[in-house]
Design a protein around this motif. Structure first.
Motif, mmCIF file in Angstrom:
data_model
loop_
_atom_site.group_PDB
_atom_site.id
_atom_site.type_symbol
_atom_site.label_atom_id
_atom_site.label_comp_id
_atom_site.label_asym_id
_atom_site.label_seq_id
_atom_site.Cartn_x
_atom_site.Cartn_y
_atom_site.Cartn_z
ATOM 1 N N MET A 1 0.169 32.461 3.226
ATOM 2 C CA MET A 1 -0.045 31.031 3.150
ATOM 3 C C MET A 1 1.155 30.379 2.466
ATOM 4 N N SER A 2 1.621 29.310 3.024
ATOM 5 C CA SER A 2 2.782 28.611 2.489
ATOM 6 C C SER A 2 2.422 27.887 1.197
ATOM 7 N N THR A 3 3.355 27.891 0.253
ATOM 8 C CA THR A 3 3.135 27.167 -1.000
ATOM 9 C C THR A 3 3.749 25.776 -0.950
ATOM 10 N N LYS A 4 4.391 25.436 0.179
ATOM 11 C CA LYS A 4 4.973 24.100 0.307
ATOM 12 C C LYS A 4 3.872 23.053 0.362
ATOM 13 N N ARG A 5 4.117 21.950 -0.264
ATOM 14 C CA ARG A 5 3.142 20.862 -0.223
ATOM 15 C C ARG A 5 3.232 20.183 1.144
ATOM 16 N N LYS A 6 2.086 19.831 1.663
ATOM 17 C CA LYS A 6 2.047 19.125 2.929
ATOM 18 C C LYS A 6 1.767 17.658 2.634
ATOM 19 N N PHE A 7 2.586 16.788 3.180
ATOM 20 C CA PHE A 7 2.424 15.364 2.954
ATOM 21 C C PHE A 7 1.790 14.720 4.176
ATOM 22 N N HIS A 8 0.875 13.830 3.911
ATOM 23 C CA HIS A 8 0.237 13.085 4.990
ATOM 24 C C HIS A 8 0.861 11.697 5.005
ATOM 25 N N ILE A 9 1.457 11.337 6.113
ATOM 26 C CA ILE A 9 2.026 9.995 6.251
ATOM 27 C C ILE A 9 0.982 9.143 6.952
ATOM 28 N N PRO A 10 0.523 8.075 6.287
ATOM 29 C CA PRO A 10 -0.553 7.272 6.881
ATOM 30 C C PRO A 10 -0.079 6.541 8.141
ATOM 31 N N ASP A 11 -1.018 6.396 9.056
ATOM 32 C CA ASP A 11 -0.690 5.608 10.253
ATOM 33 C C ASP A 11 -0.837 4.135 9.892
ATOM 34 N N ALA A 12 -0.615 3.255 10.839
ATOM 35 C CA ALA A 12 -0.619 1.811 10.576
ATOM 36 C C ALA A 12 -1.967 1.337 10.031
ATOM 37 N N ALA A 13 -3.059 1.841 10.583
ATOM 38 C CA ALA A 13 -4.387 1.414 10.129
ATOM 39 C C ALA A 13 -4.646 1.877 8.692
ATOM 40 N N GLU A 14 -4.295 3.125 8.380
ATOM 41 C CA GLU A 14 -4.483 3.635 7.018
ATOM 42 C C GLU A 14 -3.605 2.871 6.034
ATOM 43 N N ASP A 15 -2.391 2.579 6.446
ATOM 44 C CA ASP A 15 -1.469 1.837 5.583
ATOM 45 C C ASP A 15 -2.022 0.445 5.286
ATOM 46 N N ALA A 16 -2.558 -0.208 6.290
ATOM 47 C CA ALA A 16 -3.140 -1.540 6.092
ATOM 48 C C ALA A 16 -4.329 -1.469 5.147
ATOM 49 N N ALA A 17 -5.168 -0.432 5.294
ATOM 50 C CA ALA A 17 -6.323 -0.283 4.408
ATOM 51 C C ALA A 17 -5.875 -0.032 2.968
ATOM 52 N N LEU A 18 -4.855 0.780 2.792
ATOM 53 C CA LEU A 18 -4.325 1.043 1.441
ATOM 54 C C LEU A 18 -3.757 -0.242 0.831
ATOM 55 N N THR A 19 -3.052 -1.019 1.625
ATOM 56 C CA THR A 19 -2.468 -2.276 1.135
ATOM 57 C C THR A 19 -3.570 -3.247 0.729
ATOM 58 N N ARG A 20 -4.614 -3.366 1.560
ATOM 59 C CA ARG A 20 -5.745 -4.261 1.213
ATOM 60 C C ARG A 20 -6.401 -3.816 -0.093
ATOM 61 N N ALA A 21 -6.580 -2.527 -0.254
ATOM 62 C CA ALA A 21 -7.206 -2.015 -1.478
ATOM 63 C C ALA A 21 -6.338 -2.325 -2.692
ATOM 64 N N ALA A 22 -5.027 -2.155 -2.561
ATOM 65 C CA ALA A 22 -4.119 -2.430 -3.677
ATOM 66 C C ALA A 22 -4.120 -3.911 -4.022
ATOM 67 N N GLU A 23 -4.146 -4.762 -2.999
ATOM 68 C CA GLU A 23 -4.115 -6.212 -3.241
ATOM 69 C C GLU A 23 -5.418 -6.725 -3.832
ATOM 70 N N SER A 24 -6.512 -5.977 -3.688
ATOM 71 C CA SER A 24 -7.790 -6.420 -4.232
ATOM 72 C C SER A 24 -7.949 -6.066 -5.710
ATOM 73 N N ASP A 25 -7.033 -5.290 -6.264
ATOM 74 C CA ASP A 25 -7.094 -4.899 -7.676
ATOM 75 C C ASP A 25 -6.309 -5.911 -8.501
ATOM 76 N N ALA A 26 -6.999 -6.855 -9.072
ATOM 77 C CA ALA A 26 -6.347 -7.939 -9.816
ATOM 78 C C ALA A 26 -5.584 -7.446 -11.047
ATOM 79 N N ASP A 27 -5.973 -6.297 -11.577
ATOM 80 C CA ASP A 27 -5.302 -5.764 -12.763
ATOM 81 C C ASP A 27 -4.025 -5.001 -12.432
ATOM 82 N N ASN A 28 -3.822 -4.703 -11.174
ATOM 83 C CA ASN A 28 -2.672 -3.880 -10.812
ATOM 84 C C ASN A 28 -2.177 -4.248 -9.414
ATOM 85 N N LEU A 29 -1.736 -5.487 -9.272
ATOM 86 C CA LEU A 29 -1.279 -5.973 -7.972
ATOM 87 C C LEU A 29 0.023 -5.290 -7.559
#
Length: 116
Positions: free
Chosen positions: A1-29
């Motif tokens: 088994m490889s010990t390399k970390r696997k990175f997940h690059i979000p697609d456009a829909a996931e990226d938009a959802a992450l951005t909406r979640a970040a923008e909804s946090d008033a303490d950490n815009l």
């Protein structure tokens, strides 16, 4: 088994959802483009914010500070009697430095080295 970390690059829909979640946090815009443009490396900004001495302490690299070349230790392999090594180890942390000091003292007292 490889010990390399696997990175997940979000697609456009996931990226938009992450951005909406970040923008909804008033303490950490998310940072604005203007804020990102004003950013500077810590090595440039910290000295004026906290002073040269404090900045140097924070920005110091990992590990021991570099020493002049004439003060570098030499890595060596040496075979010693177990009781001698155990006696030094029983003195606690720093036993290798104390062993070095004992060897230096012996060498000085027998005229093998001078000073230092």
């Amino acid at each position: 088994m490889s010990t390399k970390r696997k990175f997940h690059i979000p697609d456009a829909a996931e990226d938009a959802a992450l951005t909406r979640a970040a923008e909804s946090d008033a303490d950490n815009l998310p940072l604005t483009d203007a804020q990102l443009k004003r950013m500077r490396p810590a090595r440039d900004a910290l000295p004026t914010m906290v002073g040269e001495k404090a900045a140097a302490a924070v920005l110091r690299g990992p590990g021991r500070p570099s020493m002049p070349i004439d003060q570098h230790k030499v890595r060596t392999t040496i075979r010693l009697d177990p009781d001698v090594v155990d006696a030094f180890k029983e003195t606690g942390a720093g036993w290798q430095s104390r062993m070095n000091d004992a060897l230096r003292e012996f060498a000085k007292s027998h005229g093998m080295i001078r000073g230092r």
